[in-house]
Design a protein around this motif. Structure first.
Motif, short mmCIF file in Angstrom:
data_model
loop_
_atom_site.label_atom_id
_atom_site.label_comp_id
_atom_site.label_asym_id
_atom_site.label_seq_id
_atom_site.Cartn_x
_atom_site.Cartn_y
_atom_site.Cartn_z
N VAL A 230 15.42 6.70 -16.90
CA VAL A 230 15.76 5.98 -15.66
C VAL A 230 15.65 6.90 -14.45
CG1 VAL A 230 17.19 4.21 -16.73
CG2 VAL A 230 18.21 6.41 -16.17
N VAL A 231 15.97 8.19 -14.61
CA VAL A 231 15.88 9.13 -13.50
C VAL A 231 14.41 9.48 -13.24
CG1 VAL A 231 16.63 11.35 -12.60
CG2 VAL A 231 18.14 10.04 -14.12
N ARG A 232 13.68 9.73 -14.32
CA ARG A 232 12.26 10.07 -14.17
C ARG A 232 11.48 8.91 -13.54
NH1 ARG A 232 10.71 9.58 -18.98
NH2 ARG A 232 9.46 7.73 -18.61
N GLU A 233 11.79 7.69 -13.95
CA GLU A 233 11.08 6.53 -13.40
C GLU A 233 11.37 6.36 -11.91
OE1 GLU A 233 12.40 3.44 -15.97
OE2 GLU A 233 11.06 4.03 -17.62
N SER A 234 12.57 6.72 -11.48
CA SER A 234 12.88 6.65 -10.05
C SER A 234 12.02 7.64 -9.26
CB SER A 234 14.37 6.95 -9.82
OG SER A 234 15.17 5.93 -10.38
N LEU A 235 11.85 8.84 -9.80
CA LEU A 235 11.02 9.84 -9.13
C LEU A 235 9.55 9.42 -9.13
CD1 LEU A 235 12.60 13.16 -10.47
CD2 LEU A 235 12.85 12.15 -8.21
N GLN A 236 9.11 8.81 -10.23
CA GLN A 236 7.72 8.33 -10.28
C GLN A 236 7.50 7.19 -9.29
OE1 GLN A 236 7.51 7.50 -14.51
NE2 GLN A 236 6.38 9.38 -14.90
N LEU A 237 8.50 6.31 -9.16
CA LEU A 237 8.40 5.21 -8.19
C LEU A 237 8.31 5.77 -6.77
CD1 LEU A 237 8.53 2.19 -7.43
CD2 LEU A 237 11.03 2.40 -7.47
N ARG A 238 9.13 6.76 -6.46
CA ARG A 238 9.10 7.38 -5.14
C ARG A 238 7.73 8.00 -4.86
NH1 ARG A 238 13.18 10.02 -1.77
NH2 ARG A 238 12.23 11.74 -0.60
N HIS A 239 7.19 8.67 -5.88
CA HIS A 239 5.85 9.28 -5.74
C HIS A 239 4.79 8.23 -5.44
CE1 HIS A 239 2.06 11.15 -6.83
NE2 HIS A 239 1.93 10.30 -7.83
N LYS A 240 4.81 7.12 -6.19
CA LYS A 240 3.81 6.07 -5.99
C LYS A 240 3.96 5.42 -4.61
CE LYS A 240 3.41 4.94 -10.91
NZ LYS A 240 3.72 3.93 -11.96
N MET A 241 5.20 5.23 -4.16
CA MET A 241 5.41 4.65 -2.83
C MET A 241 4.86 5.56 -1.74
SD MET A 241 9.23 3.02 -3.15
CE MET A 241 9.25 2.61 -1.41
N ALA A 242 5.12 6.86 -1.85
CA ALA A 242 4.59 7.80 -0.86
C ALA A 242 3.06 7.82 -0.89
CB ALA A 242 5.15 9.20 -1.13
N GLN A 243 2.50 7.78 -2.09
CA GLN A 243 1.04 7.79 -2.25
C GLN A 243 0.41 6.57 -1.59
OE1 GLN A 243 -0.44 7.09 -6.32
NE2 GLN A 243 -1.51 9.04 -6.15
N GLN A 244 0.98 5.37 -1.84
CA GLN A 244 0.41 4.15 -1.28
C GLN A 244 0.71 4.01 0.22
OE1 GLN A 244 -1.78 2.21 -2.64
NE2 GLN A 244 -1.70 3.48 -4.50
N THR A 245 1.81 4.57 0.66
CA THR A 245 2.08 4.59 2.11
C THR A 245 0.99 5.37 2.83
OG1 THR A 245 4.47 4.39 1.81
CG2 THR A 245 3.70 5.37 3.88
N ARG A 246 0.64 6.52 2.28
CA ARG A 246 -0.45 7.32 2.89
C ARG A 246 -1.78 6.58 2.83
NH1 ARG A 246 2.77 11.72 0.61
NH2 ARG A 246 3.28 13.17 2.33
N THR A 247 -2.05 5.92 1.70
CA THR A 247 -3.31 5.18 1.56
C THR A 247 -3.43 4.11 2.64
OG1 THR A 247 -3.40 5.57 -0.82
CG2 THR A 247 -4.66 3.70 0.03
N TYR A 248 -2.35 3.34 2.85
CA TYR A 248 -2.38 2.26 3.83
C TYR A 248 -2.52 2.81 5.25
CZ TYR A 248 -0.83 -1.60 6.78
OH TYR A 248 -0.76 -2.56 7.76
N LEU A 249 -1.67 3.78 5.61
CA LEU A 249 -1.71 4.29 6.98
C LEU A 249 -3.01 5.01 7.28
CD1 LEU A 249 2.00 5.49 7.32
CD2 LEU A 249 0.95 3.43 8.30
N ASP A 250 -3.57 5.69 6.28
CA ASP A 250 -4.89 6.30 6.47
C ASP A 250 -5.94 5.24 6.78
OD1 ASP A 250 -3.79 8.75 5.99
OD2 ASP A 250 -4.57 8.97 3.96
N SER A 251 -5.84 4.09 6.10
CA SER A 251 -6.83 3.02 6.32
C SER A 251 -6.68 2.39 7.70
CB SER A 251 -6.68 1.94 5.24
OG SER A 251 -5.50 1.16 5.44
N GLN A 252 -5.51 2.58 8.32
CA GLN A 252 -5.27 2.04 9.66
C GLN A 252 -5.46 3.10 10.75
OE1 GLN A 252 -4.69 -1.25 10.16
NE2 GLN A 252 -4.96 -1.48 7.93
N TYR A 253 -6.15 4.21 10.38
CA TYR A 253 -6.53 5.26 11.32
C TYR A 253 -5.35 6.09 11.83
CZ TYR A 253 -10.66 2.33 11.18
OH TYR A 253 -11.72 1.59 10.75
N PHE A 254 -4.26 6.11 11.08
CA PHE A 254 -3.17 7.03 11.40
C PHE A 254 -3.56 8.43 10.92
CE2 PHE A 254 -0.94 3.11 11.81
CZ PHE A 254 0.19 3.34 12.58
N ILE A 255 -2.99 9.44 11.56
CA ILE A 255 -3.19 10.82 11.13
C ILE A 255 -1.83 11.41 10.78
CG2 ILE A 255 -3.12 11.64 13.54
CD1 ILE A 255 -4.93 13.96 12.67
#
Length: 360
Positions: free
Chosen positions: A136-161
Motif C-alpha cells: 500500500v505504501v509502495r503503490e502510493s509512491l508509484q501513483l505519485r510518480h505516474k501523476m508527476a510524469q503525466q503532469t509533465r507530459t500534458y504541460l509539455d504538450s501545451q508549450y509550458f517550460i
C-alpha cells in the motif's frame, strides 16, 4: 545483473526456463518433506519450491534457516504449479530451486510486511525503511510518480517550460512564517526557504517565458492542518496573455488527462460555481459536493422569536440531514463535539427533529 527476472514477471510461458531471482523472504511454509518460500520484490511475489529426496539436502538445510525479510538469491527452473493461485499474476508457476544464496540476514521485523499490518503509526514511522516495503505504501509512491510524469507530459504538450527556481532565497511576504537557514558566509543573516516560487515565476513572465511550470517543494512554518504540512509539493504554474476562461480550461484539461492516463477514468466537463454561490450554499470556497447538504436560509423563520442566539445573528442557516431524525442523543452529542473541533470552529450545534409523522 544478479537476477534474470523480477518476482512479478514470470508466467506460464516461462515454464522450463532457467532463471535467477533476488528479493526478500515474505514467508516460509515448511511441511516437513515439502517447503515453500514466497520471494518478494517491488514487482510482485514468486513462490519457490523444495522437496526432500529431490532437492539437495544442504539446500533444504539452508532454506530452513531463512527468516522473514532475509535477502536471498536463487536459481532454478520455472515449473507449472499443481495448485494455482489466481490472486497473484505469478500464481500459475513456481521455481524449483537448484541454488540458494543468502545475501543478507535479517532480524525479525517489528511488524508484518502486509497490506493490513499489525504495526501502529509510531512503530511504522520509526522503521520507515521497513514500512516502505508494504504494497500500500509502495503503490502510493508509484501513483505519485505516474501523476508527476503525466503532469509533465500534458504541460509539455501545451508549450509550458519547466524551470527549477532557487530554494535558498530572501524572505518574502507570504501567508505563513518562513523557515530560515543561517548563512555561514554572512554571520547574523539568514536565507528563507520558499513558501512558493511566486517571485521567480513573475520574473519569468516579465522575461518572456509566457508559460512556466514546476513540480516544486514549498515550506511554510505553520500549524498542521488536514490538507497542509510544513513541507509539501505543489504543481506551480504561471501564464501570460490569458483570461480567466483560458486558465479554467487549461487546468481542467490537466486534471482530465491525469485521471485518464493514470487511473483510466474519463471525466466529463467540470461543473462551475461562483464564489458567492459556494459561500451562500456551502459556507466554503472548496465545498465537498458529494454530500449535497446545502445551507438553507432560516432568517424569516427563526428571527424575532425571543431566542437571543438567533436574534443577534446576522444570518441563520440550516442543513437538512436526511435520516438524522432517528439519531440518539449520544449520536447528536458526538456531532456537537465534531463541529467544535478546531478544523471546523463552531461553538455548538442547534438541531430540530422533523419526524416521519410530520411532527417537529
Amino acid at each position: 545483473m544478479l537476477r534474470s527476472h523480477t518476482c512479478g514477471e514470470l508466467r506460464i510461458d516461462h515454464v522450463n526456463q532457467q532463471v535467477t531471482l533476488t528479493g526478500w523472504v515474505q514467508r516460509v511454509r515448511d511441511k516437513g518433506s515439502l517447503l515453500w518460500i514466497d520471494l518478494r520484490d517491488r514487482y510482485g511475489i514468486t513462490q519457490l519450491f523444495l522437496e526432500e529426496g529431490k532437492s539437495d539436502p544442504a539446500l533444504l538445510q539452508t532454506a530452513r534457516t531463512l527468516g522473514r525479510e532475509f535477502v536471498i538469491k536463487v536459481e532454478g527452473i520455472v515449473a507449472e504449479r499443481h495448485s494455482k493461485n489466481a490472486n497473484i499474476p505469478t500464481g500459475d508457476i513456481e521455481i524449483k530451486v537448484s541454488s540458494l544464496e543468502i545475501l543478507n540476514e535479517s532480524k525479525t521485523p517489528p511488524f508484518t510486511i502486509e497490506d493490513e499490518t499489525d504495526g501502529g503509526d509510531d512503530l511504522r514511522m520509526k522503521y520507515r525503511y521497513i514500512d516502505l516495503r508494504r504494497n500500500v505504501v509502495r503503490e502510493s509512491l508509484q501513483l505519485r510518480h505516474k501523476m508527476a510524469q503525466q503532469t509533465r507530459t500534458y504541460l509539455d504538450s501545451q508549450y509550458f517550460i519547466e524551470v527549477e527556481t532557487p530554494v535558498l532565497i530572501k524572505s518574502t511576504p507570504e501567508g505563513a512564517r518562513d523557515f530560515v537557514v543561517p548563512s555561514r558566509m554572512n554571520q547574523g543573516e539568514f536565507y528563507a526557504l520558499p513558501q512558493s516560487p511566486q517571485t521567480f515565476k513573475q520574473l519569468l513572465m516579465v522575461s518572456g517565458f509566457d508559460r512556466y511550470y514546476q513540480i516544486v517543494k514549498c515550506f511554510r512554518d505553520e500549524d498542521l492542518r488536514a490538507d497542509r504540512q510544513p513541507e509539501f509539493t505543489q504543481i506551480d504554474c504561471e501564464m501570460s496573455f490569458v483570461e480567466q476562461e483560458d486558465i479554467l480550461n487549461m487546468f481542467e484539461g490537466l486534471i482530465k488527462h491525469v485521471f485518464k492516463t493514470v487511473k483510466g477514468i474519463e471525466l466529463s466537463d467540470f461543473p462551475r460555481m461562483t464564489y458567492d454561490e459556494a459561500m451562500q450554499t456551502y459556507g466554503s470556497d472548496k465545498p465537498d459536493l458529494r454530500f449535497g447538504m446545502k445551507f438553507v436560509e432560516l432568517n424569516e423563520l427563526v428571527k424575532g422569536k425571543g431566542f437571543k442566539v438567533f436574534d443577534d445573528a446576522e444570518l441563520v442557516v440550516g442543513i437538512c440531514a436526511t435520516g438524522a431524525a432517528e439519531y440518539t442523543r449520544k449520536q447528536l452529542d458526538e456531532l456537537t463535539e465534531f463541529v467544535k473541533r478546531p478544523q471546523i470552529g463552531a461553538t455548538g450545534l442547534v438541531y430540530a427533529r422533523y419526524n416521519a409523522d410530520g411532527t417537529i
